[in-house]
Design a protein around this motif. Structure first.
Motif, PDB file in Angstrom:
ATOM      1  N   GLY A  42       0.781  -1.229   0.000  1.00 60.05           N
ATOM      2  CA  GLY A  42       0.000   0.000   0.000  1.00 60.05           C
ATOM      3  C   GLY A  42       0.810   1.276   0.000  1.00 60.05           C
ATOM      4  O   GLY A  42       0.249   2.367   0.023  1.00 60.05           O
ATOM      5  N   GLN A  43       2.129   1.176  -0.043  1.00 61.37           N
ATOM      6  CA  GLN A  43       2.994   2.350  -0.024  1.00 61.37           C
ATOM      7  C   GLN A  43       3.366   2.774  -1.436  1.00 61.37           C
ATOM      8  O   GLN A  43       3.473   1.953  -2.346  1.00 61.37           O
ATOM      9  N   LEU A  44       3.573   4.074  -1.602  1.00 60.53           N
ATOM     10  CA  LEU A  44       4.116   4.573  -2.853  1.00 60.53           C
ATOM     11  C   LEU A  44       5.606   4.250  -2.907  1.00 60.53           C
ATOM     12  O   LEU A  44       6.313   4.356  -1.909  1.00 60.53           O
ATOM     13  N   ARG A  45       6.073   3.860  -4.084  1.00 64.15           N
ATOM     14  CA  ARG A  45       7.495   3.553  -4.275  1.00 64.15           C
ATOM     15  C   ARG A  45       8.211   4.847  -4.640  1.00 64.15           C
ATOM     16  O   ARG A  45       7.911   5.467  -5.664  1.00 64.15           O
ATOM     17  N   VAL A  46       9.171   5.244  -3.807  1.00 65.88           N
ATOM     18  CA  VAL A  46       9.747   6.579  -3.873  1.00 65.88           C
ATOM     19  C   VAL A  46      11.228   6.535  -4.219  1.00 65.88           C
ATOM     20  O   VAL A  46      11.976   5.685  -3.722  1.00 65.88           O
ATOM     21  N   GLY A  47      11.641   7.483  -5.064  1.00 65.58           N
ATOM     22  CA  GLY A  47      13.047   7.695  -5.358  1.00 65.58           C
ATOM     23  C   GLY A  47      13.459   9.093  -4.920  1.00 65.58           C
ATOM     24  O   GLY A  47      12.644  10.025  -4.916  1.00 65.58           O
ATOM     25  N   ILE A  48      14.715   9.242  -4.520  1.00 71.10           N
ATOM     26  CA  ILE A  48      15.268  10.533  -4.099  1.00 71.10           C
ATOM     27  C   ILE A  48      16.460  10.853  -4.996  1.00 71.10           C
ATOM     28  O   ILE A  48      17.377  10.038  -5.125  1.00 71.10           O
TER      29      ILE A  48
ATOM     30  N   ASP B 229      22.640  10.040  -6.774  1.00 72.73           N
ATOM     31  CA  ASP B 229      23.455  11.221  -6.543  1.00 72.73           C
ATOM     32  C   ASP B 229      24.645  11.148  -7.484  1.00 72.73           C
ATOM     33  O   ASP B 229      25.170  10.049  -7.734  1.00 72.73           O
ATOM     34  N   ILE B 230      25.064  12.293  -8.001  1.00 76.12           N
ATOM     35  CA  ILE B 230      26.197  12.315  -8.915  1.00 76.12           C
ATOM     36  C   ILE B 230      27.459  11.764  -8.256  1.00 76.12           C
ATOM     37  O   ILE B 230      28.349  11.238  -8.905  1.00 76.12           O
ATOM     38  N   ASN B 231      27.504  11.894  -6.911  1.00 72.60           N
ATOM     39  CA  ASN B 231      28.584  11.283  -6.125  1.00 72.60           C
ATOM     40  C   ASN B 231      28.119   9.894  -5.705  1.00 72.60           C
ATOM     41  O   ASN B 231      27.355   9.748  -4.759  1.00 72.60           O
ATOM     42  N   ARG B 232      28.563   8.877  -6.412  1.00 76.63           N
ATOM     43  CA  ARG B 232      28.073   7.519  -6.178  1.00 76.63           C
ATOM     44  C   ARG B 232      28.367   7.045  -4.755  1.00 76.63           C
ATOM     45  O   ARG B 232      27.572   6.312  -4.153  1.00 76.63           O
TER      46      ARG B 232
ATOM     47  N   GLN C 127      18.089   0.704  -3.620  1.00 77.40           N
ATOM     48  CA  GLN C 127      19.164   0.669  -4.592  1.00 77.40           C
ATOM     49  C   GLN C 127      19.769   2.069  -4.745  1.00 77.40           C
ATOM     50  O   GLN C 127      19.100   3.081  -4.543  1.00 77.40           O
ATOM     51  N   SER C 128      21.049   2.115  -5.120  1.00 78.71           N
ATOM     52  CA  SER C 128      21.721   3.395  -5.309  1.00 78.71           C
ATOM     53  C   SER C 128      22.219   3.523  -6.741  1.00 78.71           C
ATOM     54  O   SER C 128      22.600   2.531  -7.379  1.00 78.71           O
ATOM     55  N   PHE C 129      22.222   4.789  -7.228  1.00 75.94           N
ATOM     56  CA  PHE C 129      22.625   5.063  -8.606  1.00 75.94           C
ATOM     57  C   PHE C 129      23.361   6.399  -8.656  1.00 75.94           C
ATOM     58  O   PHE C 129      23.185   7.257  -7.783  1.00 75.94           O
ATOM     59  N   SER C 130      24.174   6.562  -9.688  1.00 80.29           N
ATOM     60  CA  SER C 130      24.787   7.859  -9.952  1.00 80.29           C
ATOM     61  C   SER C 130      24.127   8.536 -11.147  1.00 80.29           C
ATOM     62  O   SER C 130      24.399   9.709 -11.432  1.00 80.29           O
ATOM     63  N   ASP C 131      23.244   7.810 -11.834  1.00 84.73           N
ATOM     64  CA  ASP C 131      22.591   8.326 -13.035  1.00 84.73           C
ATOM     65  C   ASP C 131      21.072   8.156 -12.894  1.00 84.73           C
ATOM     66  O   ASP C 131      20.575   7.051 -12.638  1.00 84.73           O
ATOM     67  N   VAL C 132      20.337   9.247 -13.069  1.00 87.97           N
ATOM     68  CA  VAL C 132      18.887   9.218 -12.887  1.00 87.97           C
ATOM     69  C   VAL C 132      18.207   8.364 -13.946  1.00 87.97           C
ATOM     70  O   VAL C 132      17.270   7.601 -13.647  1.00 87.97           O
ATOM     71  N   ASP C 133      18.644   8.472 -15.197  1.00 84.44           N
ATOM     72  CA  ASP C 133      18.035   7.670 -16.262  1.00 84.44           C
ATOM     73  C   ASP C 133      18.191   6.176 -15.980  1.00 84.44           C
ATOM     74  O   ASP C 133      17.271   5.381 -16.216  1.00 84.44           O
ATOM     75  N   GLU C 134      19.345   5.804 -15.452  1.00 86.17           N
ATOM     76  CA  GLU C 134      19.575   4.403 -15.086  1.00 86.17           C
ATOM     77  C   GLU C 134      18.636   3.988 -13.958  1.00 86.17           C
ATOM     78  O   GLU C 134      18.065   2.883 -13.987  1.00 86.17           O
ATOM     79  N   MET C 135      18.452   4.859 -12.991  1.00 82.98           N
ATOM     80  CA  MET C 135      17.548   4.564 -11.884  1.00 82.98           C
ATOM     81  C   MET C 135      16.118   4.381 -12.385  1.00 82.98           C
ATOM     82  O   MET C 135      15.420   3.439 -11.987  1.00 82.98           O
ATOM     83  N   LEU C 136      15.682   5.261 -13.285  1.00 82.10           N
ATOM     84  CA  LEU C 136      14.326   5.170 -13.804  1.00 82.10           C
ATOM     85  C   LEU C 136      14.122   3.895 -14.621  1.00 82.10           C
ATOM     86  O   LEU C 136      13.038   3.292 -14.598  1.00 82.10           O
ATOM     87  N   ALA C 137      15.173   3.478 -15.322  1.00 80.51           N
ATOM     88  CA  ALA C 137      15.065   2.282 -16.168  1.00 80.51           C
ATOM     89  C   ALA C 137      15.056   0.990 -15.355  1.00 80.51           C
ATOM     90  O   ALA C 137      14.423   0.003 -15.747  1.00 80.51           O
ATOM     91  N   GLN C 138      15.722   1.012 -14.199  1.00 82.44           N
ATOM     92  CA  GLN C 138      15.904  -0.225 -13.442  1.00 82.44           C
ATOM     93  C   GLN C 138      14.982  -0.366 -12.235  1.00 82.44           C
ATOM     94  O   GLN C 138      15.042  -1.373 -11.524  1.00 82.44           O
ATOM     95  N   THR C 139      14.151   0.629 -11.977  1.00 79.76           N
ATOM     96  CA  THR C 139      13.227   0.562 -10.841  1.00 79.76           C
ATOM     97  C   THR C 139      11.813   0.913 -11.303  1.00 79.76           C
ATOM     98  O   THR C 139      11.618   1.445 -12.397  1.00 79.76           O
ATOM     99  N   SER C 140      10.841   0.631 -10.451  1.00 78.31           N
ATOM    100  CA  SER C 140       9.443   0.965 -10.745  1.00 78.31           C
ATOM    101  C   SER C 140       8.962   1.992  -9.732  1.00 78.31           C
ATOM    102  O   SER C 140       8.330   1.662  -8.721  1.00 78.31           O
TER     103      SER C 140
END
Length: 349
Positions: free
Chosen positions: A14-20, A46-49, A63-76
């Motif tokens: 029931g929770q929203l899946r959130v990215g920062i 964050d640009i600083n991985r 999960q952690s990422f340094s690239d937003v597009d990668e994060m959007l592609a690999q998560t829901s």
């Protein structure tokens, strides 16, 4: 016409899946507000991985990422909080909107009004909810002040006074000016809130006496408006006053409370006034501190309330708590003010 966004499909619990995006100071407070509002932090970028990795390690399934597009592609993701520098907002927001992810973006929403309008147009086309973080308008003290406006009679003057230490670590005078410019959406959104209308981007007078200093005035009918922003004056303060014919409302925006000062006049009142005002402030501050302690809200009052309301609109498919018209009006006025002050609107890298 503003289209209602698509309702998000929440996770099994029931929770929203959130990215920062951006795990500095504001990213950490957005994480806190998200969790209190029922969000599940599943990804950070964050640009600083190394910073992203360290932050994600505090959450067992993040999960952690340094690239937003990668994060959007690999998560829901259902929603993305954007806490990165202003110059990065447009590109990040475009990617998220095209991925169908709702957005809560730190102020200013974009570097210019043109970018702001373009993002809202794209969000409407993709049926995505887009909201700038104008959290002061959602503080408990501001809500109380709105309910009590009639008690102070006809409005005469509205003023914001902000003395910030945010520019202390800035590398250059231009960056100090930019920090001052990026504060502007807060007082402008409060003027909207209390006037009950979208402000027009005309009639503003701006004085930029030195680096990090802005003095701004305007009027709406018989009501005068004033904004004072200083990166140099001390102590640091953030207050807003509403002066009426029957009294004044004082808002402490650092702490999120307000008090009403009656407008009755007498010789006794003049003598008692400083003690009465001090007692009112002490009482309001004490109650506010206890309330925030219970809510575990040690800083940035209003952010949690705005986040809760934004999440509710995502779940129900209704409109953002800050409307397109309100956000664009603030962006247009900010453009005009910083142009008149001779401040470059955004960093370039």
């Amino acid at each position: 016409m503003e289209a209602a966004p698509t309702r998000a499909t929440v996770s099994a619990n029931g929770q929203l899946r959130v990215g920062i995006v951006g795990v500095g100071l504001m990213g950490r407070w957005h994480t806190h507000a998200s969790q209190k509002a029922g969000g599940e932090i599943i990804a950070v970028a964050d640009i600083n991985r190394a910073h992203a990795d360290s932050f994600a390690a505090m959450f067992p399934t993040t999960q952690s990422f340094s690239d937003v597009d990668e994060m959007l592609a690999q998560t829901s993701l259902d929603v993305l909080h954007v806490c990165s520098p202003t110059f990065s907002h447009q590109k990040i927001a475009e990617s998220a909107i095209k991925a169908g992810v709702h957005l809560l973006i730190e102020k200013p929403l974009a570097a210019t009004a043109a970018e702001t309008i373009a993002l809202f147009d794209l969000a409407e086309d993709c049926q995505v909810n887009l909201c700038p973080v104008h959290q002061f308008a959602f503080q408990i003290g501001v809500e109380k002040a709105k309910k009590n406006l009639a008690r102070i009679g006809r409005l005469v003057h509205l003023e914001a006074n902000i003395c910030s230490a945010g520019g202390a670590a800035a590398a250059s005078p231009d960056k100090v000016d930019l920090i001052a410019a990026d504060i502007l959406p807060h007082p402008l959104s409060l003027l909207q809130t209390f006037l009950g209308t979208n402000l027009v981007d005309e009639g503003w007078e701006v004085f930029h006496p030195s680096v990090g200093e802005l003095r701004i005035t305007n009027r709406v009918g018989e009501i005068s408006l004033s904004i004072f922003i200083s990166m140099n004056s001390r102590p640091t303060t953030n207050y807003f006053r509403i002066l009426g014919t029957n009294g004044t409302i004082h808002l402490d925006l650092f702490h999120g409370y307000s008090i009403i000062e009656p407008g009755k006049t007498s010789q006794t009142r003049k003598i008692w006034h400083p003690f009465d005002l001090a007692l009112r402030q002490f009482s309001a501050a004490t109650v506010n501190l206890a309330h925030r302690a219970l809510r575990r809200e040690s800083a940035y009052p209003g952010l949690r309330q705005l986040t809760e309301r934004f999440y509710q609109t995502i779940k129900t498919g209704t409109k953002s708590p800050v409307t397109r018209a309100e956000a664009i009006a603030v962006a247009k006025i900010r453009d005009r003010l910083i142009k008149q002050a001779g401040i470059t609107p955004a960093e370039t890298s």
